[in-house]
Design an enzyme around this catalytic site. Structure first.
Site, PDB file in Angstrom:
ATOM      1  N   PHE A  42      55.906 -26.704  97.728  1.00 53.18           N
ATOM      2  CA  PHE A  42      55.753 -27.152  99.112  1.00 53.18           C
ATOM      3  C   PHE A  42      56.229 -26.109 100.121  1.00 53.18           C
ATOM      4  O   PHE A  42      55.839 -26.136 101.295  1.00 53.18           O
ATOM      5  CB  PHE A  42      56.506 -28.474  99.324  1.00 53.18           C
ATOM      6  CG  PHE A  42      57.978 -28.344  99.595  1.00 53.18           C
ATOM      7  CD1 PHE A  42      58.475 -28.297 100.882  1.00 53.18           C
ATOM      8  CD2 PHE A  42      58.886 -28.290  98.548  1.00 53.18           C
ATOM      9  CE1 PHE A  42      59.832 -28.199 101.132  1.00 53.18           C
ATOM     10  CE2 PHE A  42      60.243 -28.188  98.780  1.00 53.18           C
ATOM     11  CZ  PHE A  42      60.720 -28.146 100.088  1.00 53.18           C
ATOM     12  N   LYS A  43      57.049 -25.173  99.681  1.00 51.19           N
ATOM     13  CA  LYS A  43      57.607 -24.197 100.612  1.00 51.19           C
ATOM     14  C   LYS A  43      56.629 -23.082 100.961  1.00 51.19           C
ATOM     15  O   LYS A  43      56.928 -22.248 101.813  1.00 51.19           O
ATOM     16  CB  LYS A  43      58.904 -23.616 100.029  1.00 51.19           C
ATOM     17  CG  LYS A  43      59.947 -24.714  99.822  1.00 51.19           C
ATOM     18  CD  LYS A  43      61.243 -24.212  99.235  1.00 51.19           C
ATOM     19  CE  LYS A  43      62.217 -25.374  99.067  1.00 51.19           C
ATOM     20  NZ  LYS A  43      63.518 -24.965  98.560  1.00 51.19           N
ATOM     21  N   ASP A  44      55.459 -23.083 100.343  1.00 53.49           N
ATOM     22  CA  ASP A  44      54.480 -22.035 100.623  1.00 53.49           C
ATOM     23  C   ASP A  44      54.076 -22.004 102.094  1.00 53.49           C
ATOM     24  O   ASP A  44      53.947 -20.935 102.689  1.00 53.49           O
ATOM     25  CB  ASP A  44      53.227 -22.217  99.757  1.00 53.49           C
ATOM     26  CG  ASP A  44      53.435 -21.708  98.333  1.00 53.49           C
ATOM     27  OD1 ASP A  44      54.136 -20.699  98.173  1.00 53.49           O
ATOM     28  OD2 ASP A  44      52.905 -22.317  97.403  1.00 53.49           O
ATOM     29  N   THR A  46      62.139 -21.726  96.744  1.00 54.55           N
ATOM     30  CA  THR A  46      62.158 -20.942  97.983  1.00 54.55           C
ATOM     31  C   THR A  46      61.938 -19.458  97.696  1.00 54.55           C
ATOM     32  O   THR A  46      61.180 -18.792  98.409  1.00 54.55           O
ATOM     33  CB  THR A  46      63.496 -21.128  98.723  1.00 54.55           C
ATOM     34  OG1 THR A  46      63.622 -22.496  99.110  1.00 54.55           O
ATOM     35  CG2 THR A  46      63.554 -20.267  99.973  1.00 54.55           C
TER      36      THR A  46
END
Length: 433
Positions: free
Chosen positions: A106-108, A141
């Site tokens: 999701f951190k992309d 991350t």
């Protein structure tokens, strides 16, 4: 827009300063003086928009007055080359699958957005020295940031990660890249890595020696774009008439993701309630029960990206909700799960509904189930990373051999290159100097 420090002892900063400096001089986190609202009629039309169009609408509302609108639209377009689908799991529980970016996490979005926004300001500012990005990671991350900044001119990234506490695939995603990415294997926990990064920002010698910034969710350019997800999820459920009473459940580690959701809520997105799902690192769950915040060393769990004992973004949650335990507890519920409970949930959901959860998503699903949604409510948990990123754990729990997607296989072909360091700041400082 101006940005103030959560510690209220530093001068106001503009967006450019907040992005480049990352952490305020008083060690506080930057917050916008005002949170822009999006008209409810605009939100109602989002069900007819693409993810890119939704993201551009939200980005323009938040950042549009601080930069050229077309440049901002270009950054959004470049950042979002993929969708984030909502998937029906069972009854009134849905999953928002946030693992369709380059590193399947999701951190992309936040990492890619920040990389391009940083580059925009660096080029505009005409800095004559390299900008050094320090990022601490508990797993996802590091890969997202390293790949987001890979090859960006004028920027060098240092990824700090806890030795032996990230999955092998996660480790490959930042230790095999080379170029402008340096991986530092810290003999400690994620909290030790995060403490080193924060200490670096307030060290005079280091800041005279090199231009420093962070790509952790302490940086406003990293976590704010994650609010795009919440607007997109709402729009998708609105299309099928399931968005009227929406409950978001967020697997929570450093609390950047749920903070982004709270910003979406403050911008006008009609969210009824939030749930923060914790593993055994449960300082926020404890705060909800007692009103007391007691950070402590993190412990290792199956859901390693949530192994955070002192979540940085707790300061932002306090700031957003008037420092009121009563207000926070009314809007956010909390649950916590042991490794055994995580494993049981993964097995139950896979065997019953044929839906493959990763350990973090399992916390999110189970918290929604334990919350006991009313018939008129719709629950959506954030499935934050592809289960194959935790293949050893998932296979052991499910007695399976899950397939590794091609994107992840490519990372595994590279040679690991990392520098081992202790958790003492002087050794870290000496390396950077």
């Amino acid at each position: 827009m101006k940005y103030y420090s959560t510690n209220k002892q530093a001068p106001l900063a503009n967006l450019e300063e907040a992005v480049i400096k990352s952490l305020a001089g008083d060690k506080g986190l930057y917050m916008p003086e005002q949170i822009p609202s999006i008209d409810k009629n605009v939100i109602a039309t989002m069900k007819n928009m693409s993810f890119q169009e939704i993201a551009d609408t939200v980005a323009q509302a938040f950042f549009g007055e601080d930069m050229d609108p077309q440049s901002l639209s270009d950054i959004v377009k470049d950042t979002l080359s993929f969708d984030v689908p909502v998937v029906h799991v069972n009854d009134n529980i849905y999953s928002l699958e946030l693992f369709h970016g380059p590193t399947l996490a999701f951190k992309d979005v936040g990492a890619r957005f920040m990389a391009r926004l940083s580059s925009y300001f660096i080029l505009r500012k005409g800095l004559n020295r390299e900008v050094n990005v320090l990022v601490a990671t508990s797993g996802d991350t590091g890969g997202a940031v390293a790949n987001g900044f890979l090859g960006v001119p004028g920027i060098h990234v240092f990824v700090l990660y806890p030795k032996g506490k990230v999955s092998p695939i996660q480790e490959c995603q930042f230790t095999t890249l080379g170029k402008n990415i340096t991986s530092l294997e810290i003999d400690g926990t994620f909290d030790d890595c995060q403490a080193l990064v924060k200490a670096a920002f307030v060290d005079d010698d280091l800041n005279k020696h090199m231009q420093l910034t962070s790509a952790n969710s302490i940086n406003v350019a990293r976590f704010l774009p994650q609010s795009f997800y919440y607007f997109s999820a709402y729009a998708q459920l609105d299309r099928i008439g399931r968005a009227d009473e929406l409950v978001f459940c967020v697997p929570s580690g450093n609390f950047g993701n749920i903070t982004a959701g709270l910003f979406a809520y403050k911008m006008g997105l009609p969210i009824k309630h939030f749930i923060a799902a914790n593993n055994q690192n449960d300082v926020f769950f404890e705060y909800l029960q007692t009103g007391k915040y007691n950070p402590r060393p993190s412990v290792e769990t199956y859901a390693n990206a949530m192994d955070v004992g002192n979540p940085s973004n707790f300061a932002r949650i306090l700031d957003l909700l008037a420092n009121s335990h009563k207000e926070i507890a009314a809007l956010i519920s909390g649950y916590r799960y042991t490794n055994e409970q995580i494993a049981d949930t993964m097995c139950y959901v896979y065997n019953t509904y044929k839906y493959l959860l990763d350990p973090h998503g399992a916390c999110g699903y189970q918290a929604l189930a334990d919350y006991q949604l009313k018939p008129e409510e719709t629950g959506i948990f954030l499935e934050t990373a592809h289960p194959a990123k935790f293949k050893e754990t998932v296979d052991r729990i499910l007695h399976s051999d899950i397939e590794i997607p091609a994107k992840l296989q490519e990372f595994m072909k590279g040679e690991k290159k990392s520098t081992p360091l202790g958790k003492d700041f002087e050794g870290f400082k000496a390396f950077l100097m």
